[in-house]
Design a protein around this motif. Structure first.
Motif: not given
Length: 416
Positions: A103-126
Motif C-alpha cells: 500500500q502506498w501510504f505504509p510504504i511512505l511511512v517505512l521510507y521515512i524510517i529508512t531515511v532516518i536510519g540511513f542518514s543517522g548511520a552516515n552521520l557517524f560513518y562520515d
C-alpha cells in the motif's frame, strides 16, 4: 585497494554496503514501486511527486533536528560506534520491512524510517573519516569510498534486482514479488558488508565521558553555537554546502519520479540508473585525482556548474535520450562532489570534536534536504508540471556556488 590500511579499507567498504540502499530505495526501485501504487490508487503523477517530496523532507527534518546532539554525544569515548550500530539497525530492519506491504501510504511511512536510519548511520560513518586516515589522504579515501559504492554496492544488487523484476515472470516470480525481494536483498547486502567497519574501525579521537552525558553534550553544543564566530571558515563552508548539497540530494531523490512523470517507462529508468552507477565509479576516482592537481575547491565548483546544466536540461527533457544524457552528467559529478565536500570539511575540523562538527555538517545537509524536495513538490503542485520543479532546483546551486566562490575569493577557506 592494497595501498589502503585495514581501517581505511573497512571504512571504504561501508560505502559498498549502504550504496545498495541509495540506488534501490532512494533512487530507483522504491520510487517506481511507489508511483505504481499511487497510479492504482487514482493519485495524479504531480501529486504523487509532491507526496514523495514532502515525505523526504519530513524524514530529513527529523534527523536534522537530532543531528547536533547526536554528534555531540558521539564525540565521547566509545559512543560513536554504539550510535552508528543503532541507526544501522534501524535502517536495515525498516528496509527489510518494505517487502511486507503493498500500500502506498505504509510504504511512505517505512521510507521515512529508512531515511532516518540511513542518514543517522552516515552521520557517524562520515565522522569516522578522521579516525581511519590522515589529513593528506582524506580526499583519496573519501572518493574511493564513493567509487567503490557505485561499482559494487550499487551495481551488483541493482543488476540482480532489475533482472528479477524484468525477467522474473519466466521463472514464476511476478513483478510485485520480485520488487519486494529486492528490498530484502538490499537489507541483507547492507548488513553483511557493514561487518568490516563494525569489526575493524575504532574511535581514535574522543573526549573522556563525564557525568550526565546528555547534559554535558547539550552544554558543549550550546558553547559551539555561542562561539560560532571562532569557526568562521567552517561556518561559511557549511552555508555554501547547505544550498548546493540540497540540490544534489533533491536530484537523487526526485530523478526517478520525475522521469516517470514525463512519460519514461520503468525499463528505461532502471537501465539508465544502472549505467549511472557504472559511469560514476571512474568519475568519483577522477575527482580525487584532479583535486590533488587543481585543488578540491576548484573541483567542488566544477561539480556545481555541472549540476546547473543538469537542472536546465532536465527542464527541457522530452525523450528517453535526454534522460540518458542527464543520467551520464549526474554520474560524472555526483560522487565526486559529495566525496570532496566530506573530505574538505574533514580537513577543517578539530579531530577530537569531529563528531560534533560532523553533526553540524549533517544538520546543514539535512535541513537543506528539507527545502529542495519541498521546493520541487511545491512548483510541481502549483504549476501542474513537474519540469518546473526541476528548474526550481537551479536556485539552490546558484546560491551555494555563489557563497562558495565568495569564500574562496576572500581566502577565508583553504583552497587545497
Amino acid at each position: 585497494m592494497r595501498d589502503f590500511s585495514l581501517q581505511e579499507k573497512s571504512w571504504i567498504l561501508y560505502d559498498w554496503a549502504n550504496s545498495a540502499y541509495s540506488v534501490i530505495v532512494t533512487a530507483a526501485v522504491l520510487p517506481i514501486f511507489f508511483k505504481t501504487l499511487t497510479k492504482e490508487a487514482g493519485i495524479s503523477p504531480n501529486m504523487a511527486d509532491a507526496y514523495w517530496g514532502y515525505s523526504t523532507s519530513l524524514a530529513t527534518l527529523i534527523i536534522a533536528l537530532m543531528a547536533p546532539i547526536l554528534g555531540a554525544m558521539g564525540d565521547y569515548r566509545g559512543m560513536k560506534m554504539r550510535m552508528f550500530r543503532v541507526f544501522l539497525l534501524i535502517g536495515v530492519l525498516s528496509t527489510a520491512a518494505l517487502a511486507f506491504t503493498g500500500q502506498w501510504f505504509p510504504i511512505l511511512v517505512l521510507y521515512i524510517i529508512t531515511v532516518i536510519g540511513f542518514s543517522g548511520a552516515n552521520l557517524f560513518y562520515d565522522a569516522f573519516l578522521v579516525d581511519v586516515t590522515t589529513e593528506d589522504r582524506m580526499d583519496r579515501v573519501s572518493t574511493y569510498g564513493f567509487a567503490l559504492g557505485y561499482i559494487g554496492g550499487s551495481t551488483i544488487p541493482f543488476v540482480f534486482s532489475i533482472a528479477l523484476i524484468m525477467f522474473g515472470k519466466e521463472i514464476g516470480i511476478p513483478a510485485l514479488l520480485a520488487t519486494k525481494i529486492s528490498f530484502l536483498i538490499t537489507a541483507v547486502w547492507w548488513a553483511v558488508f557493514a561487518l568490516p567497519i563494525l569489526k575493524n574501525v575504532r574511535q581514535v579521537y574522543f573526549l573522556e565521558p563525564s557525568p550526565g552525558l546528555v547534559r554535558s553534550s547539550f552544554q558543549r553544543l550550546y558553547g559551539t553555537f555561542r562561539n560560532i564566530k571562532n569557526y568562521g571558515a567552517i561556518f561559511l563552508f557549511l552555508l555554501a554546502y547547505f544550498f548546493y548539497i540540497d540540490g544534489v540530494n533533491t536530484i537523487i531523490h526526485m530523478a526517478t519520479v520525475y522521469g516517470d512523470s514525463v512519460g519514461l517507462g520503468s525499463s528505461t529508468l532502471l537501465l539508465a540508473l544502472l549505467v549511472t552507477q557504472i559511469v560514476a565509479f571512474p568519475c568519483a576516482i577522477l575527482y580525487g585525482i584532479l583535486a590533488k592537481k587543481f585543488g578540491s575547491s576548484k573541483m567542488i565548483l566544477f561539480g556545481i556548474i555541472i549540476y546547473l546544466i543538469i537542472c536546465y536540461l532536465g527542464y527541457r527533457m522530452e525523450t528517453a535520450l535526454d534522460f540518458w544524457i542527464l543520467a551520464l552528467l549526474v554520474a560524472s559529478s555526483q560522487g565526486g562532489l559529495q566525496a570532496l565536500s566530506r573530505s574538505y570539511f574533514g580537513k577543517m575540523v578539530p579531530k577530537e570534536n569531529a563528531n560534533e562538527f560532523f553533526g553540524f555538517y549533517d544538520i546543514f545537509g539535512k535541513f537543506a534536504a528539507i527545502m529542495g524536495p519541498s521546493l520541487y513538490g511545491f512548483f510541481s503542485q502549483v504549476t501542474g508540471e513537474s519540469r518546473y520543479g526541476v528548474l526550481s532546483v537551479m536556485i539552490l546551486f546558484l546560491i551555494g556556488g555563489g557563497i562558495f566562490l565568495v569564500t574562496i575569493s576572500r581566502k577565508t577557506l583553504p583552497t587545497r
